[in-house]
Design an enzyme around this catalytic site. Structure first.
Site, PDB file in Angstrom:
ATOM      1  N   LYS A   1      94.593 -18.464  -8.898  1.00  0.00           N
ATOM      2  CA  LYS A   1      94.479 -17.321  -7.997  1.00  0.00           C
ATOM      3  C   LYS A   1      93.212 -17.471  -7.183  1.00  0.00           C
ATOM      4  O   LYS A   1      92.207 -17.996  -7.676  1.00  0.00           O
ATOM      5  CB  LYS A   1      94.413 -16.005  -8.795  1.00  0.00           C
ATOM      6  CG  LYS A   1      94.118 -14.767  -7.943  1.00  0.00           C
ATOM      7  CD  LYS A   1      93.849 -13.527  -8.779  1.00  0.00           C
ATOM      8  CE  LYS A   1      93.421 -12.372  -7.868  1.00  0.00           C
ATOM      9  NZ  LYS A   1      93.174 -11.133  -8.619  1.00  0.00           N
TER      10      LYS A   1
ATOM     11  N   GLU B   1      86.275   0.350  -7.623  1.00  0.00           N
ATOM     12  CA  GLU B   1      86.302  -0.549  -8.787  1.00  0.00           C
ATOM     13  C   GLU B   1      84.966  -0.587  -9.539  1.00  0.00           C
ATOM     14  O   GLU B   1      83.978  -1.159  -9.060  1.00  0.00           O
ATOM     15  CB  GLU B   1      86.693  -1.965  -8.353  1.00  0.00           C
ATOM     16  CG  GLU B   1      86.923  -2.880  -9.531  1.00  0.00           C
ATOM     17  CD  GLU B   1      87.794  -4.067  -9.193  1.00  0.00           C
ATOM     18  OE1 GLU B   1      88.066  -4.874 -10.097  1.00  0.00           O
ATOM     19  OE2 GLU B   1      88.221  -4.202  -8.033  1.00  0.00           O
TER      20      GLU B   1
END
Length: 380
Positions: A133, A183
């Protein structure tokens, strides 16, 4: 304690003040007893500086911004004075503050064609098993006719991001970092540690039925669940030597922000070593697969070779730490850097082998909306 109007706090906020608001409290800093910049690539030097500061200014907290790009310097501040407000101390009387910004010119870097080529290149690398990723970003760049009033942006960010982490830090003369991160990288209170990674997203439609369908789609998306699992596995592996009693929801939950729907996992644990502070934990995890990729080294090299700009403080850390080592550090996303009249917005998306070019481009456009709405602007 007498309750304080949020509008009064922001009315008296100047561009060189520092603000960090969590869902539970607001930290407001005025002035600085000490302000320094240091290259984050020398993390041991940064720790030495912070340790020395906290010995020199006993009982004081630090607040700062730490970059993703190791060629950018971290900004660390010991405020001249600071005030904590618990959420229960505040009266939320905020309304949208209309903006009247005039843009001299704007440019997006990379453009759609360039970004799509970057995504395809990343997928080719993933299929070639060079990494699993990688997160690729875009920027929107504006030149304004007049100096912006950051307090108006903060008003709009707080009004629309009730559960976000709102921040504004002066990083240099006429330079600021402003944003509303969803976040939480790490929160330390005593020996209790909380981490809340996000990965996997959809743009809200603000239609109850359609958004419920998007929730189901996210919770059953092989691509998004895979992307999310990479992040959670990384966090747990990194934390295992340092935390006991690690707990987290085995299936991701849904988290709504002002514009997006995210897959979210809350991880908690207890510190085994009480000498570790909040910044130690943040540095242990940073940069995570949620904003870099996995494996980290290969993904980071790809980002540095591929993205046609330097991230600087974007996808770095912003937060605070008190003299006990307790504090909160969030990932610097949904943000803008202001350099005098030049404004740069950043946003990114996680690329895995099943990513679609247009979907990733559109996801980033949706993420830009947080700061564009706060500034009263639109993407071209």
């Amino acid at each position: 304690m007498k309750k304080i109007l949020l509008s009064n706090i922001l009315k008296n906020f100047s561009n060189n003040d520092t603000l960090f608001k969590t869902p539970e409290k607001l930290l407001l800093c005025k002035g600085s007893q000490k302000r320094f910049k240091i290259e984050f690539s020398n993390s041991s030097k940064l720790k030495e500086e912070i340790t020395a500061l906290q010995k020199q200014y006993k009982g004081q907290m630090i607040i700062g911004a730490i970059p993703f790009d190791q060629n950018t310097k971290a900004t660390i501040i010991v405020p001249d004075k600071h005030e904590y407000y618990q959420e229960s101390d505040l009266i939320d009387d905020l309304h949208i503050d209309p903006q009247s910004l005039t843009i001299e010119h704007s440019i997006d870097i990379p453009n759609r064609q360039q970004f799509n080529e970057m995504v395809q290149n990343a997928i080719d690398y993933i299929n070639d098993k060079q990494f699993n990723k990688v997160v690729l970003a875009r920027t929107l760049n504006f030149r304004l006719e007049a100096d912006p009033q950051i307090s108006s942006w903060l008003t709009n960010l707080m009004h629309k991001n009730k559960q976000g982490y709102i921040f504004s830090i002066e990083t240099g003369h006429l330079q600021n970092l402003i944003g509303a991160s969803p976040e939480l990288l790490v929160k330390k209170e005593g020996n209790i540690v909380t981490i809340n990674p996000l990965a996997g997203s959809r743009k809200q439609t603000f239609n109850e039925v359609k958004d419920a369908d998007l929730e189901k789609e996210l919770l059953n998306s092989e691509k998004d669940l895979h992307e999310h699992k990479i992040v959670v596995d990384y966090m747990c592996e990194k934390l295992q030597p340092y935390l006991s009693d690690i707990e987290f929801n085995k299936k991701p939950m849904i988290l709504y922000t002002d514009t997006m729907i995210h897959l979210s996992t809350v991880i908690t644990g207890k510190l085994k070593n009480d000498t570790m502070n909040a910044l130690d934990l943040a540095e242990l995890l940073h940069p995570t697969p949620a904003i870099c990729g996995e494996p980290q080294k290969q993904a980071l090299a790809f980002i540095q070779e591929t993205e046609p700009f330097k991230r600087g403080l974007y996808t770095g850390l912003v937060g605070y730490m008190d003299s006990n080592g307790d504090g909160e550090w969030v990932i610097t996303i949904r943000c803008a850097e202001r350099n005098n009249k030049d404004i740069t917005l950043f946003a990114g998306a996680g690329i895995v082998n099943s990513s679609l070019q247009d979907s990733e481009f559109n996801e980033i456009s949706a993420k830009f909306t947080t700061m564009l709405d706060a500034m009263g602007l639109k993407e071209n």
